[in-house]
Design a protein around this motif. Structure first.
Motif, mmCIF file in Angstrom:
data_model
loop_
_atom_site.group_PDB
_atom_site.id
_atom_site.type_symbol
_atom_site.label_atom_id
_atom_site.label_comp_id
_atom_site.label_asym_id
_atom_site.label_seq_id
_atom_site.Cartn_x
_atom_site.Cartn_y
_atom_site.Cartn_z
ATOM 1 N N CYS A 181 0.823 -1.218 0.000
ATOM 2 C CA CYS A 181 0.000 0.000 0.000
ATOM 3 C C CYS A 181 0.855 1.266 0.000
ATOM 4 N N ASP A 182 2.093 1.185 -0.496
ATOM 5 C CA ASP A 182 2.981 2.346 -0.461
ATOM 6 C C ASP A 182 2.562 3.465 -1.409
ATOM 7 N N ASN A 183 1.695 3.170 -2.373
ATOM 8 C CA ASN A 183 1.242 4.217 -3.292
ATOM 9 C C ASN A 183 0.237 5.162 -2.632
ATOM 10 N N ARG A 184 -0.260 4.823 -1.455
ATOM 11 C CA ARG A 184 -1.222 5.664 -0.745
ATOM 12 C C ARG A 184 -0.565 6.698 0.163
ATOM 13 N N PHE A 185 0.721 6.561 0.401
ATOM 14 C CA PHE A 185 1.411 7.414 1.357
ATOM 15 C C PHE A 185 2.445 8.291 0.673
ATOM 16 N N PRO A 186 2.789 9.423 1.294
ATOM 17 C CA PRO A 186 3.914 10.225 0.784
ATOM 18 C C PRO A 186 5.224 9.456 0.927
ATOM 19 N N ASP A 187 6.199 9.865 0.149
ATOM 20 C CA ASP A 187 7.490 9.157 0.138
ATOM 21 C C ASP A 187 8.178 9.167 1.499
ATOM 22 N N ASP A 188 8.044 10.255 2.260
ATOM 23 C CA ASP A 188 8.729 10.303 3.554
ATOM 24 C C ASP A 188 8.151 9.287 4.540
ATOM 25 N N ILE A 189 6.848 9.056 4.494
ATOM 26 C CA ILE A 189 6.242 8.051 5.374
ATOM 27 C C ILE A 189 6.671 6.652 4.947
ATOM 28 N N VAL A 190 6.727 6.407 3.644
ATOM 29 C CA VAL A 190 7.174 5.102 3.148
ATOM 30 C C VAL A 190 8.620 4.849 3.567
ATOM 31 N N ASN A 191 9.447 5.873 3.487
ATOM 32 C CA ASN A 191 10.845 5.727 3.909
ATOM 33 C C ASN A 191 10.948 5.426 5.401
ATOM 34 N N LYS A 192 10.124 6.091 6.208
ATOM 35 C CA LYS A 192 10.134 5.832 7.648
ATOM 36 C C LYS A 192 9.662 4.412 7.953
ATOM 37 N N LEU A 193 8.614 3.979 7.264
ATOM 38 C CA LEU A 193 8.121 2.618 7.470
ATOM 39 C C LEU A 193 9.167 1.582 7.046
ATOM 40 N N ASN A 194 9.862 1.837 5.958
ATOM 41 C CA ASN A 194 10.924 0.922 5.533
ATOM 42 C C ASN A 194 12.073 0.907 6.534
#
Length: 120
Positions: free
Chosen positions: A35-48
């Protein structure tokens, strides 16, 4: 930081991803990527980053030694949890339902009272 705390914090994020964003997968990384297309890149980076830290701790079977790493992990989890939480609460939806129901009942009462005086 204990391994149990790392698991608990990441489990909370996994539950948010599954419940509110319908993420699919068996581990944290798969859930984020589904579901990474639903979030901004900075949130995806933090989750990763959280997924990476969790995986490192689980593989090495040790606790985080530096308090700086511990605080960084806690901050990342708190930021991501705040971003992933739905914006509207049950109270807001409850108020909306009560208002809608009240207006509907008032209109129904008005028409029932004045029905005999309405001519078409």
């Amino acid at each position: 930081m204990d391994i149990d705390q790392v698991i608990d914090k990441s489990r909370r994020l996994e539950d948010l991803l599954r419940q509110h964003y319908h993420a699919k997968g068996t581990d944290f990384t798969q859930l984020v990527h589904s579901c990474d297309n639903r979030f901004p890149d900075d949130i995806v980076n933090k989750l990763n980053k959280i997924a990476t830290i969790r995986q490192q701790i689980m593989m090495t079977d040790t606790s985080m030694s530096a308090s700086n790493d511990y605080q960084h992990f806690i901050d990342l989890c708190a930021e991501c949890e705040q971003e992933l939480m739905p914006r509207s609460s049950r109270l807001v939806w409850g108020v909306a339902v009560v208002l809608l129901g009240g207006i509907t009942l008032a209109a129904l009462g008005f028409y029932l009272y004045h029905w005999q005086h309405i001519t078409l």
